[in-house]
Design a protein around this motif. Sequence first.
Motif, PDB file in Angstrom:
ATOM      1  N   GLU A 222       0.050 -17.234  -2.495  1.00 12.77           N
ATOM      2  CA  GLU A 222      -1.258 -16.637  -2.256  1.00 12.77           C
ATOM      3  C   GLU A 222      -1.063 -15.278  -1.599  1.00 12.77           C
ATOM      4  O   GLU A 222      -0.256 -15.134  -0.679  1.00 12.77           O
ATOM      5  CB  GLU A 222      -2.101 -17.527  -1.344  1.00 12.77           C
ATOM      6  CG  GLU A 222      -3.438 -16.906  -0.950  1.00 12.77           C
ATOM      7  CD  GLU A 222      -4.221 -17.743   0.055  1.00 12.77           C
ATOM      8  OE1 GLU A 222      -4.809 -18.756  -0.361  1.00 12.77           O
ATOM      9  OE2 GLU A 222      -4.226 -17.372   1.254  1.00 12.77           O
ATOM     10  N   LEU A 223      -1.795 -14.291  -2.089  1.00 19.20           N
ATOM     11  CA  LEU A 223      -1.844 -12.978  -1.448  1.00 19.20           C
ATOM     12  C   LEU A 223      -3.278 -12.759  -1.004  1.00 19.20           C
ATOM     13  O   LEU A 223      -4.165 -12.547  -1.823  1.00 19.20           O
ATOM     14  CB  LEU A 223      -1.392 -11.877  -2.411  1.00 19.20           C
ATOM     15  CG  LEU A 223      -1.310 -10.465  -1.814  1.00 19.20           C
ATOM     16  CD1 LEU A 223      -0.311 -10.410  -0.655  1.00 19.20           C
ATOM     17  CD2 LEU A 223      -0.929  -9.450  -2.885  1.00 19.20           C
ATOM     18  N   ARG A 224      -3.484 -12.848   0.289  1.00 19.90           N
ATOM     19  CA  ARG A 224      -4.823 -12.669   0.876  1.00 19.90           C
ATOM     20  C   ARG A 224      -4.820 -11.341   1.615  1.00 19.90           C
ATOM     21  O   ARG A 224      -4.282 -11.229   2.716  1.00 19.90           O
ATOM     22  CB  ARG A 224      -5.146 -13.826   1.820  1.00 19.90           C
ATOM     23  CG  ARG A 224      -6.539 -13.770   2.440  1.00 19.90           C
ATOM     24  CD  ARG A 224      -6.753 -14.956   3.383  1.00 19.90           C
ATOM     25  NE  ARG A 224      -6.843 -16.207   2.661  1.00 19.90           N
ATOM     26  CZ  ARG A 224      -7.979 -16.804   2.323  1.00 19.90           C
ATOM     27  NH1 ARG A 224      -9.145 -16.250   2.649  1.00 19.90           N
ATOM     28  NH2 ARG A 224      -7.956 -17.949   1.657  1.00 19.90           N
ATOM     29  N   GLU A 240       3.451 -10.584   6.430  1.00 18.61           N
ATOM     30  CA  GLU A 240       2.525  -9.460   6.402  1.00 18.61           C
ATOM     31  C   GLU A 240       3.171  -8.309   5.629  1.00 18.61           C
ATOM     32  O   GLU A 240       4.309  -7.923   5.904  1.00 18.61           O
ATOM     33  CB  GLU A 240       2.169  -8.995   7.805  1.00 18.61           C
ATOM     34  CG  GLU A 240       1.176  -7.837   7.809  1.00 18.61           C
ATOM     35  CD  GLU A 240       0.860  -7.324   9.199  1.00 18.61           C
ATOM     36  OE1 GLU A 240      -0.182  -6.657   9.349  1.00 18.61           O
ATOM     37  OE2 GLU A 240       1.665  -7.580  10.128  1.00 18.61           O
ATOM     38  N   ILE A 241       2.454  -7.765   4.659  1.00 22.98           N
ATOM     39  CA  ILE A 241       2.942  -6.653   3.857  1.00 22.98           C
ATOM     40  C   ILE A 241       2.281  -5.376   4.360  1.00 22.98           C
ATOM     41  O   ILE A 241       1.050  -5.298   4.428  1.00 22.98           O
ATOM     42  CB  ILE A 241       2.641  -6.870   2.368  1.00 22.98           C
ATOM     43  CG1 ILE A 241       3.321  -8.156   1.878  1.00 22.98           C
ATOM     44  CG2 ILE A 241       3.090  -5.689   1.537  1.00 22.98           C
ATOM     45  CD1 ILE A 241       2.945  -8.542   0.473  1.00 22.98           C
ATOM     46  N   THR A 242       3.088  -4.368   4.699  1.00 18.61           N
ATOM     47  CA  THR A 242       2.547  -3.173   5.358  1.00 18.61           C
ATOM     48  C   THR A 242       2.698  -1.895   4.542  1.00 18.61           C
ATOM     49  O   THR A 242       2.292  -0.831   5.011  1.00 18.61           O
ATOM     50  CB  THR A 242       3.224  -2.979   6.724  1.00 18.61           C
ATOM     51  OG1 THR A 242       4.637  -2.844   6.533  1.00 18.61           O
ATOM     52  CG2 THR A 242       2.945  -4.165   7.644  1.00 18.61           C
ATOM     53  N   THR A 243       3.271  -1.985   3.341  1.00 19.18           N
ATOM     54  CA  THR A 243       3.399  -0.796   2.499  1.00 19.18           C
ATOM     55  C   THR A 243       2.886  -1.075   1.102  1.00 19.18           C
ATOM     56  O   THR A 243       2.973  -2.200   0.606  1.00 19.18           O
ATOM     57  CB  THR A 243       4.867  -0.330   2.386  1.00 19.18           C
ATOM     58  OG1 THR A 243       5.635  -1.321   1.689  1.00 19.18           O
ATOM     59  CG2 THR A 243       5.464  -0.095   3.773  1.00 19.18           C
ATOM     60  N   GLN A 244       2.357  -0.042   0.462  1.00 23.19           N
ATOM     61  CA  GLN A 244       1.826  -0.212  -0.879  1.00 23.19           C
ATOM     62  C   GLN A 244       2.927  -0.581  -1.865  1.00 23.19           C
ATOM     63  O   GLN A 244       2.697  -1.388  -2.768  1.00 23.19           O
ATOM     64  CB  GLN A 244       1.119   1.057  -1.365  1.00 23.19           C
ATOM     65  CG  GLN A 244       0.540   0.914  -2.764  1.00 23.19           C
ATOM     66  CD  GLN A 244      -0.168   2.152  -3.281  1.00 23.19           C
ATOM     67  OE1 GLN A 244      -0.636   2.173  -4.423  1.00 23.19           O
ATOM     68  NE2 GLN A 244      -0.259   3.191  -2.462  1.00 23.19           N
ATOM     69  N   SER A 245       4.117  -0.044  -1.698  1.00 26.21           N
ATOM     70  CA  SER A 245       5.194  -0.305  -2.651  1.00 26.21           C
ATOM     71  C   SER A 245       5.567  -1.783  -2.670  1.00 26.21           C
ATOM     72  O   SER A 245       5.714  -2.384  -3.748  1.00 26.21           O
ATOM     73  CB  SER A 245       6.419   0.539  -2.324  1.00 26.21           C
ATOM     74  OG  SER A 245       6.900   0.266  -1.019  1.00 26.21           O
ATOM     75  N   TRP A 247       3.668  -4.269  -1.584  1.00 27.09           N
ATOM     76  CA  TRP A 247       2.454  -4.966  -2.027  1.00 27.09           C
ATOM     77  C   TRP A 247       2.382  -4.979  -3.553  1.00 27.09           C
ATOM     78  O   TRP A 247       2.113  -6.016  -4.166  1.00 27.09           O
ATOM     79  CB  TRP A 247       1.251  -4.254  -1.425  1.00 27.09           C
ATOM     80  CG  TRP A 247      -0.089  -4.866  -1.642  1.00 27.09           C
ATOM     81  CD1 TRP A 247      -0.619  -5.969  -1.036  1.00 27.09           C
ATOM     82  CD2 TRP A 247      -1.122  -4.354  -2.502  1.00 27.09           C
ATOM     83  NE1 TRP A 247      -1.911  -6.184  -1.469  1.00 27.09           N
ATOM     84  CE2 TRP A 247      -2.238  -5.213  -2.362  1.00 27.09           C
ATOM     85  CE3 TRP A 247      -1.209  -3.263  -3.357  1.00 27.09           C
ATOM     86  CZ2 TRP A 247      -3.421  -5.013  -3.063  1.00 27.09           C
ATOM     87  CZ3 TRP A 247      -2.396  -3.052  -4.057  1.00 27.09           C
ATOM     88  CH2 TRP A 247      -3.488  -3.922  -3.921  1.00 27.09           C
ATOM     89  N   ARG A 248       2.660  -3.834  -4.181  1.00 27.00           N
ATOM     90  CA  ARG A 248       2.648  -3.751  -5.639  1.00 27.00           C
ATOM     91  C   ARG A 248       3.765  -4.597  -6.240  1.00 27.00           C
ATOM     92  O   ARG A 248       3.587  -5.224  -7.296  1.00 27.00           O
ATOM     93  CB  ARG A 248       2.818  -2.291  -6.073  1.00 27.00           C
ATOM     94  CG  ARG A 248       1.612  -1.381  -5.805  1.00 27.00           C
ATOM     95  CD  ARG A 248       0.560  -1.484  -6.887  1.00 27.00           C
ATOM     96  NE  ARG A 248       1.140  -1.323  -8.199  1.00 27.00           N
ATOM     97  CZ  ARG A 248       1.481  -0.148  -8.735  1.00 27.00           C
ATOM     98  NH1 ARG A 248       1.290   0.968  -8.064  1.00 27.00           N
ATOM     99  NH2 ARG A 248       1.982  -0.101  -9.954  1.00 27.00           N
ATOM    100  N   VAL A 274      -7.834  -2.333   0.499  1.00 26.56           N
ATOM    101  CA  VAL A 274      -7.282  -3.613   0.938  1.00 26.56           C
ATOM    102  C   VAL A 274      -6.642  -3.459   2.323  1.00 26.56           C
ATOM    103  O   VAL A 274      -6.814  -4.323   3.192  1.00 26.56           O
ATOM    104  CB  VAL A 274      -6.261  -4.149  -0.090  1.00 26.56           C
ATOM    105  CG1 VAL A 274      -5.523  -5.367   0.458  1.00 26.56           C
ATOM    106  CG2 VAL A 274      -6.964  -4.506  -1.392  1.00 26.56           C
ATOM    107  N   TRP A 275      -5.918  -2.378   2.535  1.00 24.02           N
ATOM    108  CA  TRP A 275      -5.295  -2.164   3.848  1.00 24.02           C
ATOM    109  C   TRP A 275      -6.346  -1.989   4.941  1.00 24.02           C
ATOM    110  O   TRP A 275      -6.191  -2.506   6.050  1.00 24.02           O
ATOM    111  CB  TRP A 275      -4.361  -0.959   3.803  1.00 24.02           C
ATOM    112  CG  TRP A 275      -3.698  -0.682   5.127  1.00 24.02           C
ATOM    113  CD1 TRP A 275      -3.930   0.355   5.976  1.00 24.02           C
ATOM    114  CD2 TRP A 275      -2.714  -1.506   5.766  1.00 24.02           C
ATOM    115  NE1 TRP A 275      -3.154   0.244   7.097  1.00 24.02           N
ATOM    116  CE2 TRP A 275      -2.392  -0.881   6.994  1.00 24.02           C
ATOM    117  CE3 TRP A 275      -2.076  -2.693   5.409  1.00 24.02           C
ATOM    118  CZ2 TRP A 275      -1.452  -1.417   7.878  1.00 24.02           C
ATOM    119  CZ3 TRP A 275      -1.137  -3.227   6.294  1.00 24.02           C
ATOM    120  CH2 TRP A 275      -0.841  -2.595   7.511  1.00 24.02           C
ATOM    121  N   SER A 276      -7.412  -1.269   4.640  1.00 26.15           N
ATOM    122  CA  SER A 276      -8.499  -1.092   5.605  1.00 26.15           C
ATOM    123  C   SER A 276      -9.139  -2.433   5.962  1.00 26.15           C
ATOM    124  O   SER A 276      -9.398  -2.720   7.146  1.00 26.15           O
ATOM    125  CB  SER A 276      -9.547  -0.134   5.031  1.00 26.15           C
ATOM    126  OG  SER A 276     -10.657  -0.016   5.895  1.00 26.15           O
TER     127      SER A 276
END
Length: 290
Positions: A222-224, A240-245, A247-248, A274-276
């Motif tokens: 799951e990616l929430r 926790e994913i903190t970068t767009q790269s 996350w993609r 999504v980050w906001s």
Amino acid sequence: MLTKEEIKAYLMRIGIADIQPPTLSYLFELHRAHVRSASWQTIDIVAGRHTPIGVHESVQLLSSGRSGYCFHLNGAFSELLRSLGYQVAWHRAGVQPLGQEPRINSFHLSLTVTLPDEHQQEQRWIVDVGLGDMPYEPLPLEMGSYDQGSFLYKVTPSGVARHGWRLEHDPLASFPGVDIAPEVLTTLDEFQQKHDFYSQSLESPWHQLFLVRQRHATGSNELRGCVWSRRELRDTVKTEITTQSVWREVLADVFQEHLVAYSKEERDDLWNRVWSLHEEWKRAKAAVKE
């Protein structure tokens, strides 16, 4: 019905090489491949895109490398199965959120498939590729408990629909279960108003909830927002994913979601939104602790 070329394109999308006769073993293969390859998701909703739920539009959505939620996934899958020769029925259903009562409110489209058993007697199967982290394989429409990988499901009589049934989720899962009405529907008109609310209303619970779910043989992902949860057996690991790269990469490698319909600018905008929302969620969580 889908043409042979449309069937092949759909099967290629979910990683199935050959068209086979409508057998139970092939149904299981199709179901497993579908939930592994086509995640349940709210991506288009969060991005502000309204995606139709007509079966042909949903088939095109899947075949083009995209996905959706229950109306798209089960609608498209039912059309694929019918085109392959399966006897498929649509049913009204309702997912029970945590802390709330069971219901059948047409916020979920459920499927059954009827096939002859080894004695040539008709047997009905619960088929659902639109519930995110349940189930991995079809379940017999017979009361009992069923173990699938790290999940334990139960099929019980529904308490809210006469002659209906209930699929209870694993005790550690994200929602308690789903109730299904026995009546067979002939159109998806019942679900259009619900889809319009879920996908367009500012009051929709998914308007600001980026959520992607996928099942596999031994667990689920799951990616929430920016939190990736990996469940294997009875253990869940959250990152926790903190970068767009990254996350993609997770979207592509884990959920088979490559955002093919989004330009680079749109992908950047989606990540920023999504980050906001993720930072807003963290602030609210910290405030509760205080």
